[in-house]
Scaffold this active site. Structure first.
Site, PDB file in Angstrom:
ATOM      1  N   LYS A 260       0.846  -1.189   0.000  1.00  0.00           N
ATOM      2  CA  LYS A 260       0.000   0.000   0.000  1.00  0.00           C
ATOM      3  C   LYS A 260       0.881   1.239   0.000  1.00  0.00           C
ATOM      4  CE  LYS A 260      -3.900   2.117   2.463  1.00  0.00           C
ATOM      5  NZ  LYS A 260      -4.890   1.979   3.548  1.00  0.00           N
TER       6      LYS A 260
ATOM      7  N   SER B 224      -9.448   3.023   2.061  1.00  0.00           N
ATOM      8  CA  SER B 224      -8.326   3.590   1.349  1.00  0.00           C
ATOM      9  C   SER B 224      -7.414   2.551   0.713  1.00  0.00           C
ATOM     10  CB  SER B 224      -7.509   4.468   2.307  1.00  0.00           C
ATOM     11  OG  SER B 224      -6.952   3.686   3.359  1.00  0.00           O
TER      12      SER B 224
ATOM     13  N   SER C 176     -10.874   0.996   6.034  1.00  0.00           N
ATOM     14  CA  SER C 176     -10.028   0.987   4.838  1.00  0.00           C
ATOM     15  C   SER C 176      -9.514  -0.370   4.406  1.00  0.00           C
ATOM     16  CB  SER C 176      -8.841   1.938   5.028  1.00  0.00           C
ATOM     17  OG  SER C 176      -9.293   3.272   5.059  1.00  0.00           O
TER      18      SER C 176
END
Length: 479
Positions: A89, A164, A188
């Site tokens: 990520k 996210s 997220s």
């Protein structure tokens, strides 16, 4: 080579590399082919570096060639993720690798050290190929930024992949990577898993330690794993979990506690199911129908299901206060120096922390303590029946159009901010309990809908067993 594909389970891929049925280089090539096929449209993988990835795969093969000598079992000396392609990520610092946090202020940023999560995944033998796209500073459950653009849903590219960890979920669902990491403050890990039809776990507080952090005592956001099935998710959690002296709030269970195989049963399970926690938030009618249908999956496998829920009325004030305080503490000075370099919704959220007093923050932590106690008593049956798990929606809406920043209404009811439609996730955040998103069904348009299963704090292994039994009973196990 074998008939292995990028859609095979991560466990099968790792086993094939260890047994030398396929090389790490060959496995990387398969994933790079899928990335070339799907990423130009979906925009899930960013900062792709094929040359460095090939070098990493070659090093993995070389390491395996020396393993198993002196009578040891072949592959026994390599890590659990040895040879698996991996994209971190883009909020997780990877030494020597461009890490932008989705912000133009960090568009060319290259960290000089790995953070702990990255350190553990690399130490387990994964081959880094790039990063996965995020919203600006991971704020919001829709993945778009001015550095790389918008990540699209792999099921329907006109729709959001969530966030996210949207790039991670999209890449995973599309077969660009076999496993994915993420982080979760307001949903997220869970929201993008629901939107993309994969599995995402927000672990118990302290389960996956993080370092470095600006505040080791702030525990709203946690790191965690995503996968296409629960067994693969357990594999990654076994690498991410476990104590570390740099993380004082880390739980003491070693990572191997969570390693596959994961076998569970729903027989005799006591399930509390609530579509909206007693009217605490609005839920899209189709999402509500899918979540309600999960009751038949549980009862069909021998569980008992009751329409019940804890009182989480304090959760909204708790989460919003702590989020604003956290954002102001972390980004306030940066916003003051670069007021035009933040998306408006994030800037507003940061500024919401400016007038907070010590009394406000103390109130929020007092409320959070009360919420944790409420969940403990609910599961234990202090004032009523005891329950093993709580089931509710992951997201209040199905994947929405990708050209919207956030849903502005649910069932005709206006949403005042970019947080309103995420209550079903962030209400659970502030309880500290582990929660997992598991695919459950689809809307009439075929859009994925996940169900959120919540267990008592610390019972992450039990939660994985329930989730594995659920995905098998529901017939949603993916490679």
């Amino acid at each position: 080579m074998t008939d292995l594909s990028v859609d095979s389970t991560a466990r099968d891929q790792a086993a094939a590399v260890r047994s030398r049925a396929i090389s790490a280089r060959e496995l990387l090539d398969l994933h790079l082919e899928r990335i070339a096929e799907r990423n130009p449209q979906l925009n899930a993988i960013v900062s792709l570096d094929e040359e460095r990835a090939r070098a990493g795969a070659a090093a993995a093969d070389a390491a395996l060639a020396t393993a198993g000598r002196d009578g040891a079992e072949v592959g026994a000396e390599v890590g659990a993720l040895h040879g698996l392609p991996f994209a971190f990520k883009d909020t997780h610092a990877v030494a020597g690798w461009r890490t932008t946090y989705g912000s133009p202020l960090y568009a060319e940023h290259v960290p000089d050290r790995d953070e702990l999560l990255v350190e553990r995944v690399r130490g387990a033998g994964a081959v880094v190929l790039g990063k996965t796209n995020v919203p600006e500073f991971a704020a919001g459950s829709h993945t778009f930024n001015t550095v790389f653009g918008t990540t699209l849903n792999p099921v329907d590219p006109t729709r959001s992949a969530g966030g996210s960890s949207g790039g991670a979920a999209c890449a995973l669902a599309a077969g660009m990577v076999p496993l994915a990491d993420g982080s979760d403050m307001g949903g997220s890990l869970r929201n993008p898993a629901s939107f993309c039809g994969v599995v995402g776990l927000r672990p118990s507080l302290g389960r996956v330690p993080e370092w470095p952090l600006y505040n080791q005592w702030e525990a709203t956001s946690v790191g965690g794993p995503m996968a296409r099935n629960v067994g693969d998710l357990a594999l990654l959690l076994s690498v991410l979990a476990g104590p570390d002296p740099r993380a004082p709030l880390a739980l003491g269970d070693p990572g191997r506690t969570f390693a596959p195989p994961v076998r569970g049963s729903l027989a005799g399970l006591r399930v509390a199911l609530s579509v909206d926690l007693g009217g605490a938030f609005e839920v899209d009618d189709e999402v509500a129908a899918v979540v309600s249908s999960s009751a038949s999956v549980f009862t069909g496998a021998g569980a008992s299901v009751a329409d019940a829920h804890p009182d989480l009325g304090l959760a909204d004030d708790t989460f919003r206060t702590l989020r604003a305080w956290h954002f102001q503490a972390k980004f306030g000075r940066l916003l003051a120096e670069h007021p035009d370099s933040f998306k408006q919704s994030l800037a507003d959220n940061i500024r919401a922390g400016e007038p907070l007093t010590g009394a406000d923050v103390a109130r929020a932590y007092t409320e959070r303590t009360a919420l944790a106690e409420t969940m403990r008593e609910f599961f234990a049956g202090v004032d009523g029946p005891a329950y093993d798990v709580l089931v509710l929606p992951v997201s209040q809406v199905p994947p929405f159009p990708a050209d919207q920043e956030f849903p502005t209404a649910i069932n005709g009811r206006p949403m005042a901010s970019y947080l309103d439609w995420m209550r079903s996730a962030y209400f659970i955040t502030v309880t500290g309990c582990p929660a997992i998103s598991v695919p459950c069904g689809t809307t009439a348009d075929g859009l994925p809908v996940g169900v959120q299963i919540v267990a008592p704090h610390g019972r992450d292994r039990f939660l994985l067993e329930v989730a594995a039994a659920f995905e098998e009973a529901a017939g949603v196990v993916r490679g």
